[in-house]
Design an enzyme around this catalytic site. Structure first.
Site, PDB file in Angstrom:
ATOM      1  CB  CYS A 116      85.590 -62.335 -79.354  1.00 26.74           C
ATOM      2  SG  CYS A 116      85.079 -60.881 -78.050  1.00 26.74           S
ATOM      3  CG  HIS A 242      81.807 -63.442 -81.686  1.00 25.79           C
ATOM      4  ND1 HIS A 242      81.485 -63.544 -80.461  1.00 25.79           N
ATOM      5  CD2 HIS A 242      82.559 -62.142 -81.682  1.00 25.79           C
ATOM      6  CE1 HIS A 242      81.994 -62.689 -79.934  1.00 25.79           C
ATOM      7  NE2 HIS A 242      82.459 -61.709 -80.543  1.00 25.79           N
ATOM      8  CG  ASN A 272      81.074 -59.375 -77.739  1.00 23.80           C
ATOM      9  OD1 ASN A 272      81.283 -60.539 -77.680  1.00 23.80           O
ATOM     10  ND2 ASN A 272      81.550 -58.592 -78.762  1.00 23.80           N
TER      11      ASN A 272
HETATM   12  C1  COA Z   1      80.819 -49.840 -81.902  1.00 22.43           C
HETATM   13  C2  COA Z   1      79.785 -49.633 -82.961  1.00 22.43           C
HETATM   14  C3  COA Z   1      78.607 -50.268 -82.670  1.00 22.43           C
HETATM   15  C4  COA Z   1      79.823 -48.294 -83.302  1.00 22.43           C
HETATM   16  O1  COA Z   1      79.004 -48.043 -84.463  1.00 22.43           O
HETATM   17  P1  COA Z   1      79.688 -46.953 -85.575  1.00 22.43           P
HETATM   18  O2  COA Z   1      78.346 -46.678 -86.612  1.00 22.43           O
HETATM   19  O3  COA Z   1      80.755 -47.303 -86.104  1.00 22.43           O
HETATM   20  O4  COA Z   1      79.694 -45.377 -84.712  1.00 22.43           O
HETATM   21  P2  COA Z   1      80.891 -44.882 -84.390  1.00 22.43           P
HETATM   22  O5  COA Z   1      81.838 -45.664 -83.285  1.00 22.43           O
HETATM   23  O6  COA Z   1      81.737 -44.378 -85.579  1.00 22.43           O
HETATM   24  O7  COA Z   1      80.360 -43.462 -83.759  1.00 22.43           O
HETATM   25  C5  COA Z   1      79.408 -42.889 -84.028  1.00 22.43           C
HETATM   26  C6  COA Z   1      78.781 -41.808 -83.111  1.00 22.43           C
HETATM   27  O8  COA Z   1      77.922 -42.287 -82.318  1.00 22.43           O
HETATM   28  C7  COA Z   1      78.598 -42.055 -81.128  1.00 22.43           C
HETATM   29  N1  COA Z   1      78.235 -43.275 -79.841  1.00 22.43           N
HETATM   30  C8  COA Z   1      79.120 -44.196 -79.615  1.00 22.43           C
HETATM   31  N2  COA Z   1      78.581 -44.957 -78.770  1.00 22.43           N
HETATM   32  C9  COA Z   1      77.377 -44.459 -78.687  1.00 22.43           C
HETATM   33  C10 COA Z   1      76.381 -44.805 -77.832  1.00 22.43           C
HETATM   34  N3  COA Z   1      76.141 -45.730 -77.325  1.00 22.43           N
HETATM   35  N4  COA Z   1      74.970 -44.023 -77.855  1.00 22.43           N
HETATM   36  C11 COA Z   1      75.014 -43.123 -78.842  1.00 22.43           C
HETATM   37  N5  COA Z   1      76.123 -42.481 -79.346  1.00 22.43           N
HETATM   38  C12 COA Z   1      77.043 -43.109 -79.230  1.00 22.43           C
HETATM   39  C13 COA Z   1      80.136 -41.678 -81.000  1.00 22.43           C
HETATM   40  O9  COA Z   1      80.502 -40.991 -79.944  1.00 22.43           O
HETATM   41  C14 COA Z   1      79.948 -40.927 -82.280  1.00 22.43           C
HETATM   42  O10 COA Z   1      79.694 -39.599 -82.377  1.00 22.43           O
HETATM   43  P3  COA Z   1      80.487 -38.450 -83.147  1.00 22.43           P
HETATM   44  O11 COA Z   1      80.089 -38.998 -84.640  1.00 22.43           O
HETATM   45  O12 COA Z   1      79.900 -37.353 -82.579  1.00 22.43           O
HETATM   46  O13 COA Z   1      81.665 -38.665 -82.814  1.00 22.43           O
HETATM   47  C15 COA Z   1      80.430 -50.371 -84.549  1.00 22.43           C
HETATM   48  O14 COA Z   1      81.523 -50.091 -84.606  1.00 22.43           O
HETATM   49  C16 COA Z   1      80.650 -51.769 -84.253  1.00 22.43           C
HETATM   50  O15 COA Z   1      79.903 -52.645 -83.693  1.00 22.43           O
HETATM   51  N6  COA Z   1      82.024 -52.292 -84.211  1.00 22.43           N
HETATM   52  C17 COA Z   1      82.418 -53.479 -84.035  1.00 22.43           C
HETATM   53  C18 COA Z   1      82.451 -53.857 -82.513  1.00 22.43           C
HETATM   54  C19 COA Z   1      82.718 -55.490 -82.459  1.00 22.43           C
HETATM   55  O16 COA Z   1      82.222 -56.197 -83.158  1.00 22.43           O
HETATM   56  N7  COA Z   1      83.509 -55.722 -81.343  1.00 22.43           N
HETATM   57  C20 COA Z   1      83.705 -56.771 -80.927  1.00 22.43           C
HETATM   58  C21 COA Z   1      84.490 -57.547 -81.927  1.00 22.43           C
HETATM   59  S1  COA Z   1      84.768 -59.177 -80.913  1.00 22.43           S
END
Ligand code: COA
Length: 315
Positions: A116, A242, A272
């Site tokens: 990215c 980004h 993204n």
């Molecule tokens: C991916 C992201 C949105 C997830 O949000 P989060 O608040 O961290 O959530 P978590 O990954 O801890 O997951 C929380 C719960 O939601 C669930 N979950 C994950 N994706 C889900 C979806 N699409 N729909 C519903 N539930 C979902 C998980 O399974 C987890 O459940 P559990 O608590 O029962 O295990 C967030 O971590 C994020 O944006 N991270 C950065 C990603 C990024 O920017 N990547 C690219 C960089 S270039």
């Protein structure tokens, strides 16, 4: 007078096929909801490439728009640098495929991989080549088809990405405008928290860990860019970040003390698009008249590697 790389033109291109969150969940039978995706990421929809579209075809379309915006013909271009993590082939590079699609028969082309952060890396390389006198006019393109490397059964990743391309034409010019500085970083110790298995995927991500790194590392690179140019955060007129997650974007806007309307946001509609996200956002804000000639613009990105970087540009 100083020789600089001026952004003479920008262009963006998105595949016409749009899938909103509900349609995505229904199509792949995902246990998710529009509310969850919006709340955690700010994403409402994404564009997905069709079978007749490729990394090269999207990139070529963005490049055509950047050339048209600059009023440039292809014979002016000395080379093409494409940032992509999703090339159509191991080789030939996406850059030379785009060269052929544009009808260019001179110059050079190569791809660069920094996930990215790819566009910021490519901008930095192109700027160095221009200032070293190796080229006078370069196309810098970010183009991605992440839909081809996603695990469509993994709701934690597949809802977050989209396809698209963005491009700029950089031209050597004497003066105050242009790329003022670029700042590149990588730390391979964190390679496993965001990676593509093998070369064809799927993509795997430890979202929460990536999130923490993103806020810390992007804050540091923003400080570095300001310090390198001896300017305060109040001097920055636009942040073009980004587009991975609205919460990370808002944290960066807050750090710079910028009002919301000075932070360019496309993640809601594009999701993204990896190396394409910064040039797509830049092209949108330039073409709708928000970013004007002479404005001071800060670009930043973080991605797999981990890689991260920033660039300060007097547009
Ligand atoms: C991916 C992201 C949105 C997830 O949000 P989060 O608040 O961290 O959530 P978590 O990954 O801890 O997951 C929380 C719960 O939601 C669930 N979950 C994950 N994706 C889900 C979806 N699409 N729909 C519903 N539930 C979902 C998980 O399974 C987890 O459940 P559990 O608590 O029962 O295990 C967030 O971590 C994020 O944006 N991270 C950065 C990603 C990024 O920017 N990547 C690219 C960089 S270039």
């Amino acid at each position: 007078m100083t020789l600089r790389s001026v952004i003479a033109g920008c262009g963006g291109h998105l595949p016409p096929n749009v899938l909103d969150n509900d349609a995505l969940a229904a199509r792949f039978g995902l246990d998710t909801s529009d509310a969850w995706i919006r709340e955690r990421s700010g994403i409402t929809q994404r564009h997905l490439a069709g079978p007749d579209e490729s990394c090269a075809s999207l990139g070529a379309e963005a490049a055509r728009k950047a050339l048209a915006h600059a009023g440039a013909a292809v014979d002016e271009v000395d080379g093409i640098i494409v940032a992509t993590a999703t090339p159509d082939h191991a080789f030939p590079s996406t850059a030379v495929r785009i060269q052929a699609l544009l009808g260019m028969t001179r110059g050079f082309g190569f791809d660069l991989s920094a996930a990215c952060t790819g566009f910021v890396y490519a901008l930095s390389v192109a700027d160095a080549m221009i200032r070293a006198g190796q080229a006078k006019s370069l196309l810098v393109i970010g183009s991605e088809v992440y839909s081809r490397i996603l695990d469509w059964t993994d709701r934690g990743t597949c809802v977050l990405f989209g396809d698209g391309a963005g491009a700029v034409l950089l031209r050597a010019e004497e003066g105050e405008r242009g790329v003022l500085s670029t700042h590149l970083h990588a730390d391979g110790r964190h390679g496993d928290i965001l990676l593509v298995e093998g070369t064809a995927g799927p993509l795997r991500m430890a979202g929460r860990e990536v999130f923490k790194h993103a806020v810390n590392k992007l804050s540091a690179v923003v400080d570095e860019a300001l310090a390198a140019n001896s300017i305060g955060r109040e001097d920055v007129q636009w942040l073009v970040p980004h587009q991975a997650n609205i919460r990370i974007i808002e944290a960066m806007g807050k750090k710079l003390g910028l009002p919301r309307e000075r932070v360019v946001v496309t993640v809601d509609r594009h999701a993204n698009t990896s190396a394409a996200s910064v040039p797509l956002a830049l092209a949108e804000a330039v073409h709708d008249g928000r970013i004007q000639r002479g404005d001071l613009v800060l670009l930043e990105a973080i991605g797999g590697g981990l890689t991260w970087g920033g660039a300060l540009v007097r547009f």
